[in-house]
Design a protein around this motif. Sequence first.
Motif, PDB file in Angstrom:
ATOM      1  N   THR A 197       0.814  -1.213   0.000  1.00  0.00           N
ATOM      2  CA  THR A 197       0.000   0.000   0.000  1.00  0.00           C
ATOM      3  C   THR A 197       0.851   1.268   0.000  1.00  0.00           C
ATOM      4  O   THR A 197       0.539   2.238  -0.686  1.00  0.00           O
ATOM      5  CB  THR A 197      -0.945   0.031   1.210  1.00  0.00           C
ATOM      6  OG1 THR A 197      -0.176  -0.139   2.421  1.00  0.00           O
ATOM      7  CG2 THR A 197      -1.977  -1.068   1.109  1.00  0.00           C
ATOM      8  N   ASP A 198       1.944   1.276   0.779  1.00  0.00           N
ATOM      9  CA  ASP A 198       2.780   2.467   0.868  1.00  0.00           C
ATOM     10  C   ASP A 198       3.941   2.425  -0.107  1.00  0.00           C
ATOM     11  O   ASP A 198       4.488   3.464  -0.475  1.00  0.00           O
ATOM     12  CB  ASP A 198       3.339   2.628   2.285  1.00  0.00           C
ATOM     13  CG  ASP A 198       2.235   2.852   3.303  1.00  0.00           C
ATOM     14  OD1 ASP A 198       1.212   3.445   2.933  1.00  0.00           O
ATOM     15  OD2 ASP A 198       2.400   2.437   4.460  1.00  0.00           O
ATOM     16  N   GLY A 199       4.354   1.222  -0.511  1.00  0.00           N
ATOM     17  CA  GLY A 199       5.463   1.077  -1.440  1.00  0.00           C
ATOM     18  C   GLY A 199       6.801   1.128  -0.735  1.00  0.00           C
ATOM     19  O   GLY A 199       6.927   1.565   0.414  1.00  0.00           O
ATOM     20  N   LEU A 200       7.832   0.650  -1.416  1.00  0.00           N
ATOM     21  CA  LEU A 200       9.185   0.749  -0.884  1.00  0.00           C
ATOM     22  C   LEU A 200       9.588   2.205  -0.739  1.00  0.00           C
ATOM     23  O   LEU A 200      10.452   2.546   0.054  1.00  0.00           O
ATOM     24  CB  LEU A 200      10.170   0.030  -1.813  1.00  0.00           C
ATOM     25  CG  LEU A 200      10.128  -1.498  -1.785  1.00  0.00           C
ATOM     26  CD1 LEU A 200      11.014  -2.050  -2.890  1.00  0.00           C
ATOM     27  CD2 LEU A 200      10.567  -2.042  -0.440  1.00  0.00           C
ATOM     28  N   GLU A 201       8.948   3.081  -1.525  1.00  0.00           N
ATOM     29  CA  GLU A 201       9.305   4.483  -1.499  1.00  0.00           C
ATOM     30  C   GLU A 201       8.359   5.273  -0.599  1.00  0.00           C
ATOM     31  O   GLU A 201       7.859   6.329  -0.958  1.00  0.00           O
ATOM     32  CB  GLU A 201       9.305   5.057  -2.914  1.00  0.00           C
ATOM     33  CG  GLU A 201      10.356   4.434  -3.805  1.00  0.00           C
ATOM     34  CD  GLU A 201      10.506   5.176  -5.120  1.00  0.00           C
ATOM     35  OE1 GLU A 201       9.553   5.888  -5.510  1.00  0.00           O
ATOM     36  OE2 GLU A 201      11.557   5.056  -5.736  1.00  0.00           O
ATOM     37  N   GLN A 202       8.125   4.741   0.596  1.00  0.00           N
ATOM     38  CA  GLN A 202       7.294   5.458   1.555  1.00  0.00           C
ATOM     39  C   GLN A 202       7.952   6.793   1.878  1.00  0.00           C
ATOM     40  O   GLN A 202       9.147   6.873   2.114  1.00  0.00           O
ATOM     41  CB  GLN A 202       7.138   4.642   2.838  1.00  0.00           C
ATOM     42  CG  GLN A 202       6.245   5.304   3.865  1.00  0.00           C
ATOM     43  CD  GLN A 202       6.107   4.465   5.113  1.00  0.00           C
ATOM     44  OE1 GLN A 202       6.949   3.615   5.389  1.00  0.00           O
ATOM     45  NE2 GLN A 202       5.057   4.690   5.868  1.00  0.00           N
ATOM     46  N   PHE A 203       7.153   7.850   1.905  1.00  0.00           N
ATOM     47  CA  PHE A 203       7.720   9.171   2.093  1.00  0.00           C
ATOM     48  C   PHE A 203       8.067   9.438   3.548  1.00  0.00           C
ATOM     49  O   PHE A 203       7.379   9.004   4.471  1.00  0.00           O
ATOM     50  CB  PHE A 203       6.755  10.240   1.574  1.00  0.00           C
ATOM     51  CG  PHE A 203       6.629  10.245   0.079  1.00  0.00           C
ATOM     52  CD1 PHE A 203       7.712  10.599  -0.709  1.00  0.00           C
ATOM     53  CD2 PHE A 203       5.447   9.884  -0.535  1.00  0.00           C
ATOM     54  CE1 PHE A 203       7.609  10.608  -2.091  1.00  0.00           C
ATOM     55  CE2 PHE A 203       5.329   9.899  -1.910  1.00  0.00           C
ATOM     56  CZ  PHE A 203       6.421  10.262  -2.688  1.00  0.00           C
ATOM     57  N   THR A 204       9.161  10.184   3.741  1.00  0.00           N
ATOM     58  CA  THR A 204       9.679  10.523   5.052  1.00  0.00           C
ATOM     59  C   THR A 204      10.027  12.002   5.076  1.00  0.00           C
ATOM     60  O   THR A 204      10.615  12.524   4.121  1.00  0.00           O
ATOM     61  CB  THR A 204      10.947   9.700   5.357  1.00  0.00           C
ATOM     62  OG1 THR A 204      10.625   8.312   5.316  1.00  0.00           O
ATOM     63  CG2 THR A 204      11.511  10.045   6.726  1.00  0.00           C
ATOM     64  N   ALA A 205       9.673  12.679   6.158  1.00  0.00           N
ATOM     65  CA  ALA A 205      10.047  14.078   6.328  1.00  0.00           C
ATOM     66  C   ALA A 205      11.384  14.133   7.064  1.00  0.00           C
ATOM     67  O   ALA A 205      11.492  13.650   8.195  1.00  0.00           O
ATOM     68  CB  ALA A 205       8.979  14.833   7.100  1.00  0.00           C
ATOM     69  N   LEU A 206      12.399  14.671   6.404  1.00  0.00           N
ATOM     70  CA  LEU A 206      13.724  14.823   7.002  1.00  0.00           C
ATOM     71  C   LEU A 206      13.896  16.275   7.438  1.00  0.00           C
ATOM     72  O   LEU A 206      13.767  17.193   6.627  1.00  0.00           O
ATOM     73  CB  LEU A 206      14.806  14.432   6.001  1.00  0.00           C
ATOM     74  CG  LEU A 206      16.263  14.646   6.442  1.00  0.00           C
ATOM     75  CD1 LEU A 206      16.587  13.815   7.678  1.00  0.00           C
ATOM     76  CD2 LEU A 206      17.218  14.318   5.305  1.00  0.00           C
ATOM     77  N   ASN A 207      14.170  16.480   8.717  1.00  0.00           N
ATOM     78  CA  ASN A 207      14.348  17.812   9.284  1.00  0.00           C
ATOM     79  C   ASN A 207      15.807  17.995   9.669  1.00  0.00           C
ATOM     80  O   ASN A 207      16.385  17.137  10.360  1.00  0.00           O
ATOM     81  CB  ASN A 207      13.467  17.996  10.516  1.00  0.00           C
ATOM     82  CG  ASN A 207      11.987  17.804  10.219  1.00  0.00           C
ATOM     83  OD1 ASN A 207      11.248  18.751  10.012  1.00  0.00           O
ATOM     84  ND2 ASN A 207      11.537  16.548  10.193  1.00  0.00           N
ATOM     85  N   ILE A 208      16.417  19.096   9.250  1.00  0.00           N
ATOM     86  CA  ILE A 208      17.834  19.323   9.489  1.00  0.00           C
ATOM     87  C   ILE A 208      18.054  20.690  10.115  1.00  0.00           C
ATOM     88  O   ILE A 208      17.503  21.695   9.643  1.00  0.00           O
ATOM     89  CB  ILE A 208      18.657  19.249   8.175  1.00  0.00           C
ATOM     90  CG1 ILE A 208      18.316  17.975   7.399  1.00  0.00           C
ATOM     91  CG2 ILE A 208      20.150  19.334   8.456  1.00  0.00           C
ATOM     92  CD1 ILE A 208      17.700  18.210   6.070  1.00  0.00           C
ATOM     93  N   ILE A 209      18.854  20.725  11.176  1.00  0.00           N
ATOM     94  CA  ILE A 209      19.283  21.977  11.794  1.00  0.00           C
ATOM     95  C   ILE A 209      20.801  21.975  11.787  1.00  0.00           C
ATOM     96  O   ILE A 209      21.436  21.073  12.336  1.00  0.00           O
ATOM     97  CB  ILE A 209      18.753  22.121  13.232  1.00  0.00           C
ATOM     98  CG1 ILE A 209      17.218  22.043  13.249  1.00  0.00           C
ATOM     99  CG2 ILE A 209      19.235  23.422  13.861  1.00  0.00           C
ATOM    100  CD1 ILE A 209      16.629  22.017  14.647  1.00  0.00           C
ATOM    101  N   SER A 210      21.385  22.975  11.153  1.00  0.00           N
ATOM    102  CA  SER A 210      22.838  23.002  10.987  1.00  0.00           C
ATOM    103  C   SER A 210      23.333  24.439  10.882  1.00  0.00           C
ATOM    104  O   SER A 210      22.625  25.321  10.381  1.00  0.00           O
ATOM    105  CB  SER A 210      23.249  22.220   9.732  1.00  0.00           C
ATOM    106  OG  SER A 210      24.613  22.426   9.406  1.00  0.00           O
ATOM    107  N   SER A 211      24.574  24.647  11.328  1.00  0.00           N
ATOM    108  CA  SER A 211      25.198  25.959  11.166  1.00  0.00           C
ATOM    109  C   SER A 211      25.616  26.199   9.719  1.00  0.00           C
ATOM    110  O   SER A 211      25.942  27.329   9.343  1.00  0.00           O
ATOM    111  CB  SER A 211      26.420  26.069  12.084  1.00  0.00           C
ATOM    112  OG  SER A 211      27.359  25.051  11.769  1.00  0.00           O
ATOM    113  N   LYS A 212      25.604  25.154   8.913  1.00  0.00           N
ATOM    114  CA  LYS A 212      25.973  25.267   7.500  1.00  0.00           C
ATOM    115  C   LYS A 212      24.735  25.026   6.633  1.00  0.00           C
ATOM    116  O   LYS A 212      24.765  24.288   5.652  1.00  0.00           O
ATOM    117  CB  LYS A 212      27.076  24.267   7.161  1.00  0.00           C
ATOM    118  CG  LYS A 212      28.351  24.485   7.977  1.00  0.00           C
ATOM    119  CD  LYS A 212      29.424  23.457   7.634  1.00  0.00           C
ATOM    120  CE  LYS A 212      30.679  23.691   8.460  1.00  0.00           C
ATOM    121  NZ  LYS A 212      31.733  22.680   8.157  1.00  0.00           N
ATOM    122  N   SER A 213      23.652  25.690   7.013  1.00  0.00           N
ATOM    123  CA  SER A 213      22.369  25.437   6.356  1.00  0.00           C
ATOM    124  C   SER A 213      22.374  25.820   4.877  1.00  0.00           C
ATOM    125  O   SER A 213      21.714  25.167   4.064  1.00  0.00           O
ATOM    126  CB  SER A 213      21.250  26.176   7.092  1.00  0.00           C
ATOM    127  OG  SER A 213      21.494  27.572   7.103  1.00  0.00           O
TER     128      SER A 213
END
Length: 295
Positions: A197-213
């Motif tokens: 139903t979701d597939g191998l490519e299930q979506f994911t939200a990646l959140n990043i906090i960095s000083s080198k944004s």
Amino acid sequence: MDSNYHTINWKEIFLPKNIILNLTGVAFITLALKGFMIPNKFLDGGIIGISILVHEISKIPFSLLVLFLNLPFLFLGKHLLGKTFAIQSLFTFLLLALSMTFVEIDAVTSDKLLIALFGGCLIGIGMGLCIRSGSVADGVEILALLTTRKIGLNVSEVIFGMNTLLFLTAAWSFGISTALYSIVTYFAAIKSLDYVTDGLEQFTALNIISSKSELIKSLIVKKFGKGITIIKGERGYLPNNFEVKQDCDIIVTIVTRLELLRIKEAISTIDPNAFMFIQYIKEASGGVLRQKHKH
């Protein structure tokens, strides 16, 4: 309520893609039940599991049980998800009852571990294909949705609670060994259903906090071809330096789980100290979700 709930979309019901998915799904479920589970008294969860249990105890034909025990849920489905969904699910229930009555399949194996794994995977794939066709093969998911709205638990918790009672009954009727293997069957089915139903490519939200944004923004957009959203935030507030803070950009991008590791590794080469966290999401649409590779 949406007017589409009160009308039947026959074009969607008889869409060739949906018919093929439905027939294939029912075929997988029939193979799982006749080739692995029913001959060895293995249960799945939900109405199918209840039907197997009642069939073994009362000898009422499984096909009649799975049809009539599912029928009441069509009324729930009609109110919750519309008439089109109810009609499609009715066709699925009828197809499953007919295939279980007229299709003959010999038991593939008597090895309990193979039955649990392959039986569970096959039935999970079949149910997933039925869901992708716009129907369900087991009415307990509709009941779980209604119960969720009434008592506030999520669908997984409701289904797990229902199936716990089922497996306890199985332990009393068939023995603890069969009940434990049935639990393995159930979890194999759930994982297979999720992949279909979701597939191998299930979506994911990646959140990043960095000083080198700025470098990370360029990496995600230019190298990986992903869209990003920037949330303005503050970083700092450490236990020993609570007063120290500074503005920062929180980078949010939607990726598939197949892309996730590569993107995280690339970010780590830019900033090994970057803070990243992920959130699994059920569905995403619009925006830049997939980059088409040019050959």
